[in-house]
Each structure stands twice: as C-alpha cells, then as structure tokens.
Scaffold this active site. Structure first.
Site, PDB file in Angstrom:
ATOM      1  N   HIS A  17       0.846  -1.207   0.000  1.00  0.00           N
ATOM      2  CA  HIS A  17       0.000   0.000   0.000  1.00  0.00           C
ATOM      3  C   HIS A  17       0.879   1.254   0.000  1.00  0.00           C
ATOM      4  O   HIS A  17       0.604   2.205  -0.724  1.00  0.00           O
ATOM      5  CB  HIS A  17      -0.877   0.048   1.258  1.00  0.00           C
ATOM      6  N   LYS A  41     -16.005  -8.013   4.103  1.00  0.00           N
ATOM      7  CA  LYS A  41     -14.867  -8.345   4.966  1.00  0.00           C
ATOM      8  C   LYS A  41     -15.198  -8.125   6.440  1.00  0.00           C
ATOM      9  O   LYS A  41     -15.999  -7.268   6.780  1.00  0.00           O
ATOM     10  CB  LYS A  41     -13.648  -7.489   4.571  1.00  0.00           C
ATOM     11  N   ARG A  90      -2.029  -5.646  -8.691  1.00  0.00           N
ATOM     12  CA  ARG A  90      -0.842  -6.467  -8.461  1.00  0.00           C
ATOM     13  C   ARG A  90      -0.663  -7.536  -9.529  1.00  0.00           C
ATOM     14  O   ARG A  90       0.428  -7.824  -9.972  1.00  0.00           O
ATOM     15  CB  ARG A  90      -0.928  -7.151  -7.097  1.00  0.00           C
ATOM     16  N   SER A 128      -3.114  -7.917   2.698  1.00  0.00           N
ATOM     17  CA  SER A 128      -3.317  -7.824   4.152  1.00  0.00           C
ATOM     18  C   SER A 128      -3.738  -9.166   4.744  1.00  0.00           C
ATOM     19  O   SER A 128      -3.349  -9.500   5.870  1.00  0.00           O
ATOM     20  CB  SER A 128      -4.373  -6.765   4.472  1.00  0.00           C
TER      21      SER A 128
HETATM   22  O1  PNS Z   1      -9.227  -2.922   0.104  1.00  0.00           O
HETATM   23  P1  PNS Z   1     -10.531  -3.387  -0.467  1.00  0.00           P
HETATM   24  O2  PNS Z   1     -11.345  -4.082   0.606  1.00  0.00           O
HETATM   25  O3  PNS Z   1     -10.365  -4.229  -1.707  1.00  0.00           O
HETATM   26  O4  PNS Z   1     -11.345  -2.066  -0.903  1.00  0.00           O
HETATM   27  C1  PNS Z   1     -12.652  -2.161  -1.426  1.00  0.00           C
HETATM   28  C2  PNS Z   1     -13.379  -0.820  -1.213  1.00  0.00           C
HETATM   29  C3  PNS Z   1     -13.385  -0.502   0.273  1.00  0.00           C
HETATM   30  C4  PNS Z   1     -12.642   0.276  -1.961  1.00  0.00           C
HETATM   31  C5  PNS Z   1     -14.845  -0.936  -1.731  1.00  0.00           C
HETATM   32  O5  PNS Z   1     -15.494  -1.963  -1.038  1.00  0.00           O
HETATM   33  C6  PNS Z   1     -15.609   0.375  -1.581  1.00  0.00           C
HETATM   34  O6  PNS Z   1     -15.455   1.267  -2.369  1.00  0.00           O
HETATM   35  N1  PNS Z   1     -16.449   0.481  -0.520  1.00  0.00           N
HETATM   36  C7  PNS Z   1     -17.238   1.675  -0.252  1.00  0.00           C
HETATM   37  C8  PNS Z   1     -18.708   1.457  -0.642  1.00  0.00           C
HETATM   38  C9  PNS Z   1     -18.887   1.527  -2.163  1.00  0.00           C
HETATM   39  O7  PNS Z   1     -18.799   2.575  -2.768  1.00  0.00           O
HETATM   40  N2  PNS Z   1     -19.153   0.359  -2.764  1.00  0.00           N
HETATM   41  C10 PNS Z   1     -19.388   0.247  -4.200  1.00  0.00           C
HETATM   42  C11 PNS Z   1     -18.108  -0.086  -4.953  1.00  0.00           C
HETATM   43  S1  PNS Z   1     -18.465  -0.383  -6.653  1.00  0.00           S
END
Ligand code: PNS
Length: 162
Positions: A17, A41, A90, A128
């Site tokens: 990150h 998650k 990645r 992570s």
């Molecule tokens: O690190 P991650 O868990 O892969 O990140 C995913 C994340 C947190 C960026 C995604 O779940 C997100 O944007 N969550 C906020 C709610 C939202 O906007 N969801 C729609 C995404 S299309």
C-alpha cells in the site's frame, strides 16, 4: 491542485500500500488514504486502529492524509473534489474485481475516474489477509509491513486467541 483518493480496507496497511501511496504522490498534489467499509470483509483492526497505523506509516509525507468514510466511495470522492480514485493492481487476478468496481463507480458518477497503479514487483504477492495469516501463526512479517504495524500485529496476536 490535483487530488486523489486511495480507498481500501487497509486491515492493516502494508508496504505494498505504501508503495502505491508513494507513486500516487508523484502524480497528485494530495492523496487521501481513505478507509472504507467493505461489507464482504470482517476486519481484524478497528477503524481507529487502522487510521492510526496509516497516519503513523505516512506521517513523513505531507501530501498524504488519512481518513475514514461511510457510504459510497464516489460520493466521498466528489465531496473531497477528487480528480481520481487510485487502486493498486498487483496481478491479473486483481483485474476482474477492480474492473467491475471501476466501471460500477463510473456508472454511479461519470465524472469520477479510476487510475490503476502497479506496485514494485516485490509486492505483487502481498496482501493484508496473507500478512494476518502469517502473523497469527507467529511468523515474521517485518519485511512486508511498516514497523508500527508489525508491533501492533504482534501485540494483537499475543493478547488474543484468534
Ligand atoms: O481494500 P478493499 O477491501 O479491496 O477495498 C474495497 C473498497 C473498500 C474500496 C470498496 O469496497 C468500496 O469502495 N467500498 C465503499 C462502498 C462503495 O462505494 N461500494 C461500491 C463499490 S463499486
């Protein structure tokens, strides 16, 4: 002033990150590292812990700020007047999920662009979940996470029976 949002779960932040954050700050004037809720998650660290770990790991870079938001990422991005959402790519295995999210976000807000950055190849296998798995079993993750995260992981798994 070019602003970017780097969203994620950051449970916890890793050197992978940090590599993406460094790259993003060479392109954007300000990068908000934003802890979002990923309903798929079940995080190990609280939002406050994750925020503290990000802040401590990025405090040398004045162009980086850490925040937490609830609700939709695109709405948060608009509220910060962001020009782009940053995501790290990645490997090909990341692509499908990232492609789906980027296009859905564009569907929700046409004016919010997603920019993909590739970390140094030494981080391509890092995430992570794998860090937590190794640390949970007493393995050494000090090469993969900032020192403050390493200490916090050790504390967490010493004090609790996960
Ligand atoms: O690190 P991650 O868990 O892969 O990140 C995913 C994340 C947190 C960026 C995604 O779940 C997100 O944007 N969550 C906020 C709610 C939202 O906007 N969801 C729609 C995404 S299309």
């Amino acid at each position: 002033m070019k602003i970017a949002i780097y969203p994620g779960s950051f449970d916890p932040i890793t050197n992978g990150h940090l590599d993406i954050i460094e790259r993003a700050t060479t392109i954007f004037d300000k990068v908000f590292v934003a802890i979002a809720q990923n309903t798929a998650k079940d995080p190990l660290f609280t939002v406050e812990e994750r925020l503290r770990l990000i802040k401590k790991s990025t405090n040398k870079n004045k162009n980086v700020e850490a925040e937490h938001f609830t609700g939709l990422l695109v709405e948060y991005a608009v509220s910060k007047k962001a020009h782009a959402i940053i995501r790290g790519l990645r490997a090909v295995s990341d692509f499908e999920y990232e492609f789906q999210m980027a296009l859905m976000n564009r569907n929700l807000r046409e004016d919010v662009e997603t920019v993909f950055l590739m970390p140094n190849e030494k981080y391509t296998y890092l995430n992570s979940s794998i860090i937590k798995e190794i640390a949970r079993h007493g393995g050494d993750v000090s090469n993969f996470v900032p020192e403050v995260v390493n200490n916090h992981l050790r504390q967490k798994f010493e004090n609790n029976n996960f």
